[in-house]
Design a protein around this motif. Sequence first.
Motif, PDB file in Angstrom:
ATOM      1  N   HIS A   1       6.445  14.535  -9.363  1.00  0.00           N
ATOM      2  CA  HIS A   1       6.158  15.792 -10.067  1.00  0.00           C
ATOM      3  C   HIS A   1       7.012  15.904 -11.327  1.00  0.00           C
ATOM      4  N   ILE A   2       8.289  15.535 -11.205  1.00  0.00           N
ATOM      5  CA  ILE A   2       9.171  15.556 -12.378  1.00  0.00           C
ATOM      6  C   ILE A   2       8.645  14.604 -13.448  1.00  0.00           C
TER       7      ILE A   2
ATOM      8  N   GLY B   1       9.965  15.605 -18.304  1.00  0.00           N
ATOM      9  CA  GLY B   1      10.642  15.236 -17.068  1.00  0.00           C
ATOM     10  C   GLY B   1      10.902  13.742 -16.978  1.00  0.00           C
ATOM     11  N   TRP B   2       9.933  12.954 -17.455  1.00  0.00           N
ATOM     12  CA  TRP B   2      10.100  11.496 -17.420  1.00  0.00           C
ATOM     13  C   TRP B   2      11.319  11.067 -18.233  1.00  0.00           C
ATOM     14  N   LEU B   3      11.522  11.745 -19.381  1.00  0.00           N
ATOM     15  CA  LEU B   3      12.646  11.404 -20.243  1.00  0.00           C
ATOM     16  C   LEU B   3      13.977  11.746 -19.568  1.00  0.00           C
ATOM     17  N   ILE B   4      14.012  12.911 -18.929  1.00  0.00           N
ATOM     18  CA  ILE B   4      15.246  13.346 -18.259  1.00  0.00           C
ATOM     19  C   ILE B   4      15.579  12.398 -17.116  1.00  0.00           C
ATOM     20  N   ARG B   5      14.566  12.015 -16.329  1.00  0.00           N
ATOM     21  CA  ARG B   5      14.835  11.134 -15.184  1.00  0.00           C
ATOM     22  C   ARG B   5      15.260   9.739 -15.645  1.00  0.00           C
TER      23      ARG B   5
ATOM     24  N   THR C   1      19.511  19.443 -14.555  1.00  0.00           N
ATOM     25  CA  THR C   1      18.110  19.709 -14.878  1.00  0.00           C
ATOM     26  C   THR C   1      17.184  19.143 -13.799  1.00  0.00           C
ATOM     27  N   LEU C   2      17.444  17.936 -13.342  1.00  0.00           N
ATOM     28  CA  LEU C   2      16.613  17.332 -12.298  1.00  0.00           C
ATOM     29  C   LEU C   2      16.716  18.112 -10.988  1.00  0.00           C
ATOM     30  N   ALA C   3      17.917  18.626 -10.686  1.00  0.00           N
ATOM     31  CA  ALA C   3      18.120  19.372  -9.443  1.00  0.00           C
ATOM     32  C   ALA C   3      17.250  20.629  -9.383  1.00  0.00           C
ATOM     33  N   MET C   4      16.855  21.153 -10.539  1.00  0.00           N
ATOM     34  CA  MET C   4      16.018  22.351 -10.578  1.00  0.00           C
ATOM     35  C   MET C   4      14.603  22.088 -10.057  1.00  0.00           C
ATOM     36  N   HIS C   5      14.211  20.817 -10.040  1.00  0.00           N
ATOM     37  CA  HIS C   5      12.842  20.475  -9.641  1.00  0.00           C
ATOM     38  C   HIS C   5      12.774  19.598  -8.395  1.00  0.00           C
TER      39      HIS C   5
END
Length: 387
Positions: free
Chosen positions: A67-68, A75-79, A49-53
């Motif tokens: 930006h993520i 995005g903050w949660l995923i990172r 998911t992170l690689a998409m951004h």
Amino acid sequence: MRLLKSHPFLKLFNAYLIDHSQPSNINYLWNFGSLLGVCLGVQLVTGITLAMHYNPSVLEAFNSVEHIMRDVENGWLIRYLHSNTASAFFFLVYLHIGRGLYYGSYRAPRTMAWVIGTIILILMIGTGFLGYVLPYGQMSLWGATVITNLISAIPWIGQDIVEFVWGGFSVNNATLNRFFALHYLLPFILVALVLAHLIAVHESAGASNPLGVPSYYDRIPFAPYYLFKDLITIFIFFYVLSIFVFFMPNALGDSDNYIPANPMQTPAAIVPEWYLLPFYAILRSIPNKLLGVVAMLFAILIIMILPATDLGRTKGLQFRPLSKIAFYVFVTNFLILMQLGAKHVETPFIEFGQLSTALYFAYFLVITPLISIIENTLVDLNLKTNS
């Protein structure tokens, strides 16, 4: 039920997670494997998911991470999940290895599983290092510069290899692109190695047990007892991970990595992630650069020598008091090395680092075989006395 035993894929699932028998006396220390599988799954999902951004460019990498964090939905949660699960991954791996050392999981017939596990550890360290570089903060840049420069210690061709890795004469766009590609690819190789590790354990009569004795008869199927036992620790894992993600997501990171990379300004102290600190301390404790790099690599590979150096007649340390003491000294020394890796290279930390490094290697090469021989001799004397 018939489908589980006849379908080509479901048959494997059934053989490994439902019908596969396990010793009836294994405890919660045997749950680390399932927890590591959960960590790997979380890392794959969040990483893709992170690689998409993410944008692997020296000009945009730091901004793409921001930006993520700020603009991408959750995005903050995923990172934060990705970064904190990486720490959890290594923490659980060290516990998994420690349990293996204590209960003699490296002894035959599980030696192949132990060797594959060591390769997994090396690949994890490489993947973790590559991921640490990608945000391209101040510590990312200088960590990449210092660690990749270690390759220059190789005589004659070292500097050429460094420049090949960089794709130039310093860390640049080509470096970030290569690191990003490798960081994306290596986890899938890791999955293949994990499957090989599981197959090696499965083919060697399954898990060991706390008593260290063969358990061919007193066994129960993996499901439902051990399946639910694993679920308990998985729920605890997600609870603890949630505390870090929601309440202290940056507790394990370095504040310098929230500053954009500046090639003109060197940080006061270049420190890797906490899980690499013991090996970094070993590297720094040896004045010679080449020998330091060799010692750092050997510090990981040396655990593969245990099947040959552990001469004890019983598997594991449960009934070997002297070996137990040596094991706990080793664990304490490992934690000391972790602290020393974050210190400045100055007296008295240099001397403490050298002593701890010597003790680390002595545990595998001298202490373990010597104590094994002493314990075997004591057992023989006791048998002669009783007879």
